[in-house]
Motif scaffolding. Structure first.
Motif, PDB file in Angstrom:
ATOM      1  N   ILE A  50       2.165  -1.520  -0.825  1.00 26.48           N
ATOM      2  CA  ILE A  50       2.384  -2.678   0.035  1.00 26.48           C
ATOM      3  C   ILE A  50       1.969  -2.313   1.463  1.00 26.48           C
ATOM      4  N   VAL A  51       1.346  -3.279   2.157  1.00 28.99           N
ATOM      5  CA  VAL A  51       0.982  -3.116   3.566  1.00 28.99           C
ATOM      6  C   VAL A  51       1.542  -4.306   4.333  1.00 28.99           C
ATOM      7  N   GLY A  74       3.073 -12.031  -0.844  1.00 25.93           N
ATOM      8  CA  GLY A  74       1.839 -11.762  -0.114  1.00 25.93           C
ATOM      9  C   GLY A  74       0.615 -12.058  -0.944  1.00 25.93           C
ATOM     10  N   ARG A  75      -0.463 -11.329  -0.620  1.00 31.47           N
ATOM     11  CA  ARG A  75      -1.731 -11.516  -1.325  1.00 31.47           C
ATOM     12  C   ARG A  75      -2.290 -10.163  -1.746  1.00 31.47           C
ATOM     13  N   MET A  76      -3.032 -10.171  -2.852  1.00 34.18           N
ATOM     14  CA  MET A  76      -3.681  -8.958  -3.355  1.00 34.18           C
ATOM     15  C   MET A  76      -4.953  -8.722  -2.562  1.00 34.18           C
ATOM     16  N   GLN A  77      -5.207  -7.456  -2.243  1.00 28.13           N
ATOM     17  CA  GLN A  77      -6.405  -7.098  -1.484  1.00 28.13           C
ATOM     18  C   GLN A  77      -7.011  -5.832  -2.077  1.00 28.13           C
ATOM     19  N   THR A  78      -8.323  -5.806  -2.175  1.00 22.34           N
ATOM     20  CA  THR A  78      -9.038  -4.610  -2.589  1.00 22.34           C
ATOM     21  C   THR A  78      -9.964  -4.206  -1.456  1.00 22.34           C
ATOM     22  N   ARG A  79      -9.930  -2.929  -1.105  1.00 18.83           N
ATOM     23  CA  ARG A  79     -10.806  -2.403  -0.060  1.00 18.83           C
ATOM     24  C   ARG A  79     -11.373  -1.080  -0.539  1.00 18.83           C
ATOM     25  N   SER A  80     -12.375  -0.583   0.164  1.00 20.76           N
ATOM     26  CA  SER A  80     -12.973   0.693  -0.217  1.00 20.76           C
ATOM     27  C   SER A  80     -13.320   1.499   1.029  1.00 20.76           C
ATOM     28  N   TYR A  81     -13.415   2.792   0.835  1.00 22.26           N
ATOM     29  CA  TYR A  81     -13.833   3.697   1.908  1.00 22.26           C
ATOM     30  C   TYR A  81     -14.485   4.921   1.269  1.00 22.26           C
ATOM     31  N   LYS A  87     -17.566  10.271  -1.614  1.00 18.21           N
ATOM     32  CA  LYS A  87     -17.448   9.370  -2.763  1.00 18.21           C
ATOM     33  C   LYS A  87     -16.687   8.110  -2.356  1.00 18.21           C
ATOM     34  N   ARG A  88     -17.118   7.009  -2.913  1.00 20.18           N
ATOM     35  CA  ARG A  88     -16.483   5.717  -2.641  1.00 20.18           C
ATOM     36  C   ARG A  88     -15.143   5.659  -3.376  1.00 20.18           C
ATOM     37  N   VAL A  89     -14.078   5.312  -2.640  1.00 17.57           N
ATOM     38  CA  VAL A  89     -12.733   5.175  -3.183  1.00 17.57           C
ATOM     39  C   VAL A  89     -12.308   3.722  -3.019  1.00 17.57           C
ATOM     40  N   TYR A  90     -11.789   3.115  -4.100  1.00 18.92           N
ATOM     41  CA  TYR A  90     -11.324   1.740  -4.068  1.00 18.92           C
ATOM     42  C   TYR A  90      -9.791   1.730  -4.072  1.00 18.92           C
ATOM     43  N   VAL A  91      -9.225   0.876  -3.252  1.00 16.44           N
ATOM     44  CA  VAL A  91      -7.776   0.768  -3.129  1.00 16.44           C
ATOM     45  C   VAL A  91      -7.392  -0.688  -3.337  1.00 16.44           C
ATOM     46  N   THR A  92      -6.398  -0.911  -4.195  1.00 14.22           N
ATOM     47  CA  THR A  92      -5.843  -2.247  -4.394  1.00 14.22           C
ATOM     48  C   THR A  92      -4.410  -2.218  -3.899  1.00 14.22           C
ATOM     49  N   GLU A  93      -4.051  -3.192  -3.072  1.00 14.84           N
ATOM     50  CA  GLU A  93      -2.719  -3.226  -2.480  1.00 14.84           C
ATOM     51  C   GLU A  93      -2.316  -4.676  -2.226  1.00 14.84           C
ATOM     52  N   VAL A  94      -1.041  -4.863  -1.942  1.00  9.61           N
ATOM     53  CA  VAL A  94      -0.525  -6.185  -1.597  1.00  9.61           C
ATOM     54  C   VAL A  94      -0.309  -6.212  -0.086  1.00  9.61           C
ATOM     55  N   VAL A  95      -0.911  -7.205   0.567  1.00  8.22           N
ATOM     56  CA  VAL A  95      -0.682  -7.426   1.988  1.00  8.22           C
ATOM     57  C   VAL A  95       0.512  -8.374   2.092  1.00  8.22           C
ATOM     58  N   ALA A  96       1.615  -7.858   2.630  1.00 11.44           N
ATOM     59  CA  ALA A  96       2.852  -8.639   2.697  1.00 11.44           C
ATOM     60  C   ALA A  96       2.768  -9.710   3.767  1.00 11.44           C
TER      61      ALA A  96
END
Length: 148
Positions: A50-51, A74-81, A87-96
């Protein structure tokens, strides 16, 4: 539509940080039990990141602790870095967008089933979560302080 509603317990204390522009961001993880048990009869749990941002981030950092139950909307969000290895890392989290602070961690006395935290606060005469927990003592307030 992108809407998420979760109720779970925090797996550790929230982490409050600030962006270079001074915006508060709080991250934490909640453990959410699945509604059905698996084929072995075991309860399965999902751990959801959660963020929270700005004032909500400050409130989460102030009032949430490991083990405390919270409801998150909140809403689901996927981001990458790109990580250190490139290497590309994908993160899925909930934005509160809204967080409700529910009951504290469950610490039960094995003999009575009574909540030890409540027992401790009751014996001390005050509960930090109860703003009216002064056991009926008068509140020192003047008529000038009242808005009506």
């Amino acid at each position: 539509m992108n809407k998420v509603i979760l109720i779970g317990n925090l797996t550790k204390d929230p982490d409050l940080r600030y962006t270079p522009n001074g915006v508060a961001v709080c991250t934490f993880t909640v453990a959410v039990n699945r509604p059905r048990r698996n084929q072995q009869g075991e309860q399965e749990t999902d751990f959801i990141n959660i963020v929270a941002w700005q004032k909500l981030a400050d409130n989460c950092a102030s009032y949430l602790r490991k083990g405390r139950q919270a409801a998150i909307e909140g809403r689901m969000q996927t981001r990458s870095y790109d990580n250190k290895e490139g290497k590309r890392v994908y993160v899925t989290e909930v934005v509160a967008e809204n967080v409700e602070f529910l009951r504290g961690p469950q610490k039960r006395d094995d003999k009575s089933g009574y909540d030890q935290d409540q027992q401790q606060h009751s014996s001390q005469g005050s509960n930090p979560f109860d703003p009216f927990g002064d056991q009926g003592k008068p509140i020192n307030i003047s008529d000038d302080d009242l808005p009506f």
